[in-house]
Enzyme design. Structure first.
Site, mmCIF file in Angstrom:
data_model
loop_
_atom_site.group_PDB
_atom_site.id
_atom_site.type_symbol
_atom_site.label_atom_id
_atom_site.label_comp_id
_atom_site.label_asym_id
_atom_site.label_seq_id
_atom_site.Cartn_x
_atom_site.Cartn_y
_atom_site.Cartn_z
ATOM 1 N N GLY A 246 -2.331 13.689 1.366
ATOM 2 C CA GLY A 246 -1.340 13.393 2.390
ATOM 3 C C GLY A 246 -1.731 13.802 3.798
ATOM 4 O O GLY A 246 -0.926 13.680 4.712
ATOM 5 N N GLU A 288 -6.281 16.418 -2.922
ATOM 6 C CA GLU A 288 -6.491 14.998 -3.251
ATOM 7 C C GLU A 288 -6.356 14.102 -2.024
ATOM 8 O O GLU A 288 -5.445 13.298 -1.920
ATOM 9 C CB GLU A 288 -5.419 14.541 -4.241
ATOM 10 C CG GLU A 288 -5.496 15.199 -5.562
ATOM 11 C CD GLU A 288 -4.225 14.999 -6.371
ATOM 12 O OE1 GLU A 288 -4.277 15.256 -7.570
ATOM 13 O OE2 GLU A 288 -3.193 14.583 -5.791
ATOM 14 N N PRO A 289 -7.246 14.226 -1.060
ATOM 15 C CA PRO A 289 -7.133 13.376 0.123
ATOM 16 C C PRO A 289 -7.598 11.947 -0.158
ATOM 17 O O PRO A 289 -8.600 11.736 -0.849
ATOM 18 C CB PRO A 289 -8.079 14.050 1.125
ATOM 19 C CG PRO A 289 -9.067 14.794 0.281
ATOM 20 C CD PRO A 289 -8.419 15.122 -1.022
ATOM 21 N N GLY A 290 -6.871 10.987 0.356
ATOM 22 C CA GLY A 290 -7.274 9.590 0.246
ATOM 23 C C GLY A 290 -7.453 9.028 1.643
ATOM 24 O O GLY A 290 -8.566 8.851 2.141
ATOM 25 N N ARG A 291 -6.306 8.835 2.307
ATOM 26 C CA ARG A 291 -6.283 8.254 3.651
ATOM 27 C C ARG A 291 -7.222 8.972 4.626
ATOM 28 O O ARG A 291 -7.933 8.341 5.399
ATOM 29 C CB ARG A 291 -4.847 8.360 4.179
ATOM 30 C CG ARG A 291 -4.574 7.650 5.469
ATOM 31 C CD ARG A 291 -3.204 8.046 6.022
ATOM 32 N NE ARG A 291 -2.177 8.107 5.020
ATOM 33 C CZ ARG A 291 -1.358 7.112 4.701
ATOM 34 N NH1 ARG A 291 -1.431 5.978 5.353
ATOM 35 N NH2 ARG A 291 -0.452 7.256 3.751
ATOM 36 N N ARG A 328 0.648 -3.092 5.427
ATOM 37 C CA ARG A 328 1.306 -1.869 5.920
ATOM 38 C C ARG A 328 2.250 -2.109 7.103
ATOM 39 O O ARG A 328 3.337 -1.538 7.127
ATOM 40 C CB ARG A 328 0.266 -0.793 6.241
ATOM 41 C CG ARG A 328 -0.569 -0.388 5.014
ATOM 42 C CD ARG A 328 -1.417 0.846 5.248
ATOM 43 N NE ARG A 328 -0.593 2.036 5.327
ATOM 44 C CZ ARG A 328 -0.271 2.645 6.438
ATOM 45 N NH1 ARG A 328 -0.714 2.195 7.602
ATOM 46 N NH2 ARG A 328 0.500 3.702 6.418
ATOM 47 N N TYR A 332 5.797 -0.991 6.014
ATOM 48 C CA TYR A 332 6.228 0.326 6.525
ATOM 49 C C TYR A 332 6.455 0.352 8.030
ATOM 50 O O TYR A 332 6.693 1.427 8.585
ATOM 51 C CB TYR A 332 5.162 1.400 6.247
ATOM 52 C CG TYR A 332 4.567 1.427 4.872
ATOM 53 C CD1 TYR A 332 5.342 1.710 3.753
ATOM 54 C CD2 TYR A 332 3.197 1.196 4.687
ATOM 55 C CE1 TYR A 332 4.766 1.752 2.496
ATOM 56 C CE2 TYR A 332 2.620 1.240 3.426
ATOM 57 C CZ TYR A 332 3.413 1.513 2.332
ATOM 58 O OH TYR A 332 2.848 1.565 1.101
ATOM 59 N N CYS A 359 3.158 -17.501 5.569
ATOM 60 C CA CYS A 359 4.412 -18.193 5.812
ATOM 61 C C CYS A 359 5.565 -17.208 5.663
ATOM 62 O O CYS A 359 6.268 -17.196 4.649
ATOM 63 C CB CYS A 359 4.549 -19.357 4.846
ATOM 64 S SG CYS A 359 5.826 -20.467 5.381
ATOM 65 N N GLU A 360 5.699 -16.362 6.643
ATOM 66 C CA GLU A 360 6.719 -15.316 6.627
ATOM 67 C C GLU A 360 6.827 -14.735 8.034
ATOM 68 O O GLU A 360 5.823 -14.283 8.594
ATOM 69 C CB GLU A 360 6.292 -14.229 5.616
ATOM 70 C CG GLU A 360 7.046 -12.970 5.737
ATOM 71 C CD GLU A 360 7.527 -12.419 4.391
ATOM 72 O OE1 GLU A 360 7.307 -13.051 3.356
ATOM 73 O OE2 GLU A 360 8.125 -11.346 4.436
HETATM 74 N N1 LLP Z 1 -2.206 12.499 -4.558
HETATM 75 C C1 LLP Z 1 -1.073 11.919 -4.987
HETATM 76 C C2 LLP Z 1 -0.410 12.444 -6.170
HETATM 77 C C3 LLP Z 1 -0.552 10.818 -4.298
HETATM 78 O O1 LLP Z 1 0.575 10.267 -4.718
HETATM 79 C C4 LLP Z 1 -1.221 10.325 -3.150
HETATM 80 C C5 LLP Z 1 -0.722 9.166 -2.432
HETATM 81 C C6 LLP Z 1 -2.412 10.958 -2.755
HETATM 82 C C7 LLP Z 1 -2.869 12.052 -3.481
HETATM 83 C C8 LLP Z 1 -3.202 10.503 -1.562
HETATM 84 O O2 LLP Z 1 -2.474 10.549 -0.400
HETATM 85 P P1 LLP Z 1 -3.183 10.316 1.020
HETATM 86 O O3 LLP Z 1 -4.113 11.471 1.264
HETATM 87 O O4 LLP Z 1 -3.962 9.043 0.917
HETATM 88 O O5 LLP Z 1 -2.065 10.199 1.973
HETATM 89 N N2 LLP Z 1 0.600 2.972 0.421
HETATM 90 C C9 LLP Z 1 1.018 4.031 1.319
HETATM 91 C C10 LLP Z 1 0.555 5.378 0.844
HETATM 92 C C11 LLP Z 1 1.014 5.705 -0.537
HETATM 93 C C12 LLP Z 1 0.508 7.040 -0.948
HETATM 94 C C13 LLP Z 1 0.796 7.293 -2.364
HETATM 95 N N3 LLP Z 1 0.275 8.512 -2.848
HETATM 96 C C14 LLP Z 1 0.481 3.736 2.711
HETATM 97 O O6 LLP Z 1 -0.161 2.708 2.900
HETATM 98 O O7 LLP Z 1 0.734 4.496 3.640
#
Ligand code: LLP
Length: 439
Positions: A246, A288-291, A328, A332, A359-360
């Site tokens: 997050g 658990e970083p993703g973004r 997004r 959002y 088409c939206e």
């Molecule tokens: N760990 C868990 C349990 C999660 O649910 C998530 C994201 C992450 C890690 C990674 O979070 P991050 O570091 O990427 O923020 N589709 C949405 C984001 C949904 C996130 C869901 N869970 C968007 O485009 O903003």
């Protein structure tokens, strides 16, 4: 300009040493372009944030943000762990040769088939979300005669989003065991008594696009306080505390997240201080970083086409993609910045709104974007699209998903091919009866 982005003598946007207009000529548009160097840097920053502390750690890349074979290979090269949420993400990871022992399986409704697949692959840990899953996992592990590692996902009653965080006694979320109502203790008891489950620790994820450490610290403090109760009640202390992902990124000038390492350090300091004060064994800390690993590293290139000016209202310019490659903004209200990649050195002289081609009416990518006067054929580069762009792409209006390119050291690598019309109908079947009647 982010990562390796520069502007060359022709006024073209360059990423990873590669002229983006050349990428467009070679691969077409829309096109996702990833700056590998920036991904590497982001990973390195997380690692360095842990280093000064006497704590064992794991960084699990949240593959939901962007999962392809090449991305997983890159994550493997950095010796990170990996968070997957479905059989599909697990399959991708295994096909990319990712070590199963470093894979953590999340999800609030894992199917029995997914659990079996993960057990047979020998993954490192299941992040168990609910009682149904706990029972199913014990049953399946028993059948396979193995003991599986488990983290219990807790909902600590802290929800964070950018600068705001809310705390509630009873969190209203589909995820996890509620911390405030005794569910967590029931789950711990069940897990400790289950012969095929090894309760490694606990997990919480409080939200996304978080700009500071307050929410993380609060959730961690709440959970740590329970460590003392669990020690008394069960004689059990978690070996792992996973604080989730997050960590926020800078999509636009309006966003001002703390640097990644500054978001993480107060959490580590809280954990270390608490454990020292209460003579608790310091748990291993997992994140658990993703973004924050891939978001800023991704740029989407589009070609501009039609435009429409409504005097006194606004000017729309349309790109050859939209909510199919980046949902997004419509989902959002997410905001992005962009430049004209083939005239990146020119000053902005007008304000336009960038529409997708679906088409939206809601298919808008950017409202009120300052740009040099745009012309059909120009290349629009939208920044910061690396997370949840490709991974949430769809085929609305039967539009194919774009190709994905990695750039690094003046080289470009095609890592996902563009979907063709043929791909779009690959799984469709004609109805034999109808074909017969018509012939
Ligand atoms: N760990 C868990 C349990 C999660 O649910 C998530 C994201 C992450 C890690 C990674 O979070 P991050 O570091 O990427 O923020 N589709 C949405 C984001 C949904 C996130 C869901 N869970 C968007 O485009 O903003």
């Amino acid at each position: 300009m982010r990562g390796t982005q520069t502007i060359n003598e022709k006024g073209h946007l360059v990423i990873g040493g590669v002229d983006t207009t050349q990428l467009v000529e070679k691969y077409g548009t829309p096109l996702y372009v990833y700056d590998v160097d920036l991904i590497n840097q982001n990973i390195q920053r997380f690692k360095e944030a842990f280093e000064p502390y006497a704590v064992n750690w794991q960084i699990a890349y949240a593959s939901k943000a962007f999962s392809t074979l090449a991305m997983i290979q890159l994550v493997k090269e950095h010796e990170l762990s990996l968070d997957v949420v479905s059989g599909g993400e697990l399959y991708t990871a295994l096909k990319a040769g990712f070590p199963a022992s470093r894979i953590h399986f999340h999800g609030n409704n894992k199917s029995v088939e997914e659990i079996q697949m993960a057990i047979r692959a020998g993954i490192g840990a299941f992040v168990v979300d609910n009682f149904y899953e706990l029972a199913m996992l014990e049953e399946e592990a028993q059948k396979e005669e193995i003991v599986v590692n488990v983290l219990l996902r807790l909902t600590p009653g802290v929800e964070a989003h950018t600068h705001a965080y809310v705390t509630t006694g009873q969190e209203d979320s589909k995820f996890g065991f509620t911390l405030s109502n005794g569910d967590v203790e029931k789950a711990i008891q069940l897990a400790l008594n289950a012969p095929h489950i090894h309760l490694l620790g606990v997990h919480s994820h409080i939200g996304s696009q978080i700009f500071d450490a307050e929410g993380f610290v609060l959730a961690t403090t709440r959970i740590l306080a329970r460590f003392l109760d669990w020690k008394d009640t069960f004689g059990y202390t978690p070996k792992v505390l996973n604080v989730g992902g997050g960590f926020g990124i800078k999509y636009t000038e309006e966003d001002d997240p703390l640097p990644l390492e500054s978001q993480l350090r107060p959490v580590l300091e809280t954990i270390l201080a608490f454990c020292q004060e209460h003579s608790l064994q310091t748990p291993e800390v997992w994140i658990e970083p993703g973004r924050s690993i891939v978001g800023e590293a991704g740029t989407t290139l589009y070609k501009l086409g039609s435009s429409k000016t409504i005097p006194g209202v606004r000017k729309y310019v349309s790109v050859d993609g939209g909510m199919t490659d980046n949902i997004r903004p419509s989902l959002y209200g997410a905001k992005y910045e962009a430049v004209i990649a083939n005239r990146a050195d020119e000053p902005n002289v007008e304000t336009v709104s960038v529409a997708g081609k679906c088409c939206e009416s809601g298919d808008m990518l950017i409202w009120d974007l300052p740009l040099p006067t745009p012309a059909a054929g120009d290349v629009l580069a939208v920044f910061c699209t690396g997370a949840y762009g490709y991974s949430m792409a769809n085929n609305y209006n039967r539009i194919g998903r774009p190709a994905v390119i990695f750039v690094e050291n003046e080289k470009d690598y095609l890592v996902v091919e563009r979907e063709t019309y043929e791909d779009l109908i690959k799984k469709d079947l004609l109805m034999p009866e109808m074909v017969k009647q018509r012939s």
